[in-house]
Design an enzyme around this catalytic site. Structure first.
Site, short mmCIF file in Angstrom:
data_model
loop_
_atom_site.label_atom_id
_atom_site.label_comp_id
_atom_site.label_asym_id
_atom_site.label_seq_id
_atom_site.Cartn_x
_atom_site.Cartn_y
_atom_site.Cartn_z
CB SER A 162 -8.19 3.91 0.63
OG SER A 162 -7.72 4.95 -0.41
CE1 TYR A 175 -2.80 1.40 -1.09
CE2 TYR A 175 -5.26 2.82 -2.80
CZ TYR A 175 -4.08 2.24 -1.33
OH TYR A 175 -4.13 3.37 -0.05
P1 NAD Z 1 3.52 3.71 4.31
O1 NAD Z 1 4.26 3.36 3.99
O2 NAD Z 1 4.25 5.22 5.44
O3 NAD Z 1 3.24 3.66 6.20
C1 NAD Z 1 3.45 1.29 5.65
C2 NAD Z 1 3.08 0.96 6.96
O4 NAD Z 1 3.44 -0.59 6.91
C3 NAD Z 1 4.65 0.56 6.84
O5 NAD Z 1 5.00 0.59 8.99
C4 NAD Z 1 5.57 -0.36 6.94
O6 NAD Z 1 6.92 -0.17 7.70
C5 NAD Z 1 4.72 -0.91 6.76
N1 NAD Z 1 4.21 -2.00 5.72
C6 NAD Z 1 4.73 -2.62 5.01
N2 NAD Z 1 5.14 -3.72 4.96
C7 NAD Z 1 4.29 -4.64 6.18
C8 NAD Z 1 4.10 -5.64 5.99
N3 NAD Z 1 5.33 -6.97 5.42
N4 NAD Z 1 3.97 -6.18 7.38
C9 NAD Z 1 3.60 -5.34 7.68
N5 NAD Z 1 3.94 -4.21 8.24
C10 NAD Z 1 4.63 -3.37 7.37
O7 NAD Z 1 2.33 3.83 4.22
P2 NAD Z 1 1.25 5.31 4.73
O8 NAD Z 1 1.03 6.06 3.18
O9 NAD Z 1 0.93 5.67 5.60
O10 NAD Z 1 -0.31 3.74 4.80
C11 NAD Z 1 -0.82 3.56 5.46
C12 NAD Z 1 -1.70 3.06 5.41
O11 NAD Z 1 -3.11 3.89 4.96
C13 NAD Z 1 -2.16 1.81 4.05
O12 NAD Z 1 -2.67 0.66 4.13
C14 NAD Z 1 -3.26 2.79 2.72
O13 NAD Z 1 -3.63 2.19 1.86
C15 NAD Z 1 -3.89 3.97 3.29
N6 NAD Z 1 -4.03 4.83 3.06
C16 NAD Z 1 -2.49 5.75 2.80
C17 NAD Z 1 -3.28 7.10 1.98
C18 NAD Z 1 -1.86 8.09 1.69
O14 NAD Z 1 -2.39 8.78 0.90
N7 NAD Z 1 -0.82 7.86 2.14
C19 NAD Z 1 -4.73 7.41 1.46
C20 NAD Z 1 -5.38 6.71 1.98
C21 NAD Z 1 -5.20 5.00 2.65
#
Ligand code: NAD
Length: 280
Positions: A162, A175
């Site tokens: 991130s 986080y």
């Molecule tokens: P999201 O909530 O859309 O998806 C999260 C995914 O993780 C889902 O498929 C969920 O089922 C899975 N998950 C949750 N708990 C779990 C567990 N205990 N075991 C296995 N799987 C599990 O989130 P997102 O925004 O797509 O985030 C995905 C990654 O990207 C994360 O690591 C997040 O930190 C990172 N990220 C997100 C953003 C953003 O702005 N959305 C920015 C930077 C980084």
């Protein structure tokens, strides 16, 4: 006479380097992970998608999603549930992928959760959960795939970190700590496996409008005494000079590139995809 095999839909001739290879994308039933899974399937990788599958309905949803991707991209896609907060689940998942569609050549450590709160009010169990899923699960999965990648002399590990792996924001202690840790893990493992044809890199997206971000808008509004509209304008998009959300497709395109042979000399990096956030 044998009929020539049809080129999978969405696969350009230049992308055939991925044919026969298998990818595991953790946390890929929604958001960024799902975007990466789709992009991988489109270039001909076999893909294992994963979610925690906490209920029978969630499992059915994951299986339906996998069947839909397999049909659309004409490649093998399976859904495998694993609650990656549990240390034993990552190696079990890696073995299951191997049995189902082949040994893991590409690992994307993407599963992650968020909690927004001042440090003095931060629930200790939330801290433990975020460190377990956003950081330790990547370690356990990496540990499980590296021996096979070394034996096959090829591998790609992409850690979805991130912008918060590079800079901090208030109210996100666990986080930010986990994502900074993930960058450290990325660099360390990159050095360890560099002579084995394996690269390890981190992607550092800014804000992507996924369920993870949508969920934190009301919490941030509460914590900062703002309206939800103000949080989007004055907190989230304020950080990004482009004033636009990053898309899951943009993150996925970077993941595909890092997994290509053209990126074989790129290892140990933390690549910002943040609309200029960390340039400030
Ligand atoms: P999201 O909530 O859309 O998806 C999260 C995914 O993780 C889902 O498929 C969920 O089922 C899975 N998950 C949750 N708990 C779990 C567990 N205990 N075991 C296995 N799987 C599990 O989130 P997102 O925004 O797509 O985030 C995905 C990654 O990207 C994360 O690591 C997040 O930190 C990172 N990220 C997100 C953003 C953003 O702005 N959305 C920015 C930077 C980084």
């Amino acid at each position: 006479m044998q009929q020539p095999r049809l080129q999978p839909r969405g696969v350009s001739p230049g992308a055939s380097e991925f044919a026969g290879k298998t990818a595991l994308v953790t946390g890929s039933t929604s958001g960024i992970g799902l975007g990466i899974a789709k992009a991988f399937a489109a270039v001909g990788l076999k893909v294992a998608i994963n979610g925690s599958g906490a209920t029978p309905a969630k499992i059915a949803e994951g299986e339906k999603l996998a069947a839909g991707l397999a049909a659309r991209y004409e490649t093998e896609v399976v859904f495998l549930k694993a609650d990656l907060r549990q240390p034993a689940e990552a190696p079990r998942l890696v073995s299951e992928v191997s049995r189902a569609i082949g040994p893991v050549d590409v690992l994307v450590n993407n599963a992650g959760v968020q909690h927004v709160s001042a440090v003095e009010d931060f629930p200790a169990d939330k801290w433990d959960e975020i460190i377990a899923l956003n950081l330790s699960a990547a370690f356990h999965a990496t540990r499980a795939v590296v021996p096979g990648m070394k034996a096959r002399k090829w591998g790609r590990i992409v850690n979805v970190a991130s912008a918060h792996a590079l800079v901090a924001s208030p109210m996100k202690s666990a986080y930010v700590a986990a994502k900074h840790g993930l960058n450290g893990l990325t660099k360390t493992v990159a050095l360890e496996v560099a002579e084995h044809g394996i690269t390890v890199n981190a992607l550092c997206p800014g804000y992507v409008l996924t369920p993870l971000v949508e969920r934190q808008i009301p919490d941030t509004a509460k914590a900062r005494g703002m309206t939800e509209m103000e949080v989007v304008r004055d907190v989230l998009l304020k950080a990004q000079p482009t004033r636009q959300f990053v898309t899951a497709e943009e993150v996925a395109a970077a993941a595909v590139f890092l997994c290509s042979d053209g990126a074989r000399s790129i290892t140990g990096i933390a690549l910002p995809l943040d609309g200029g956030w960390t340039a400030q």
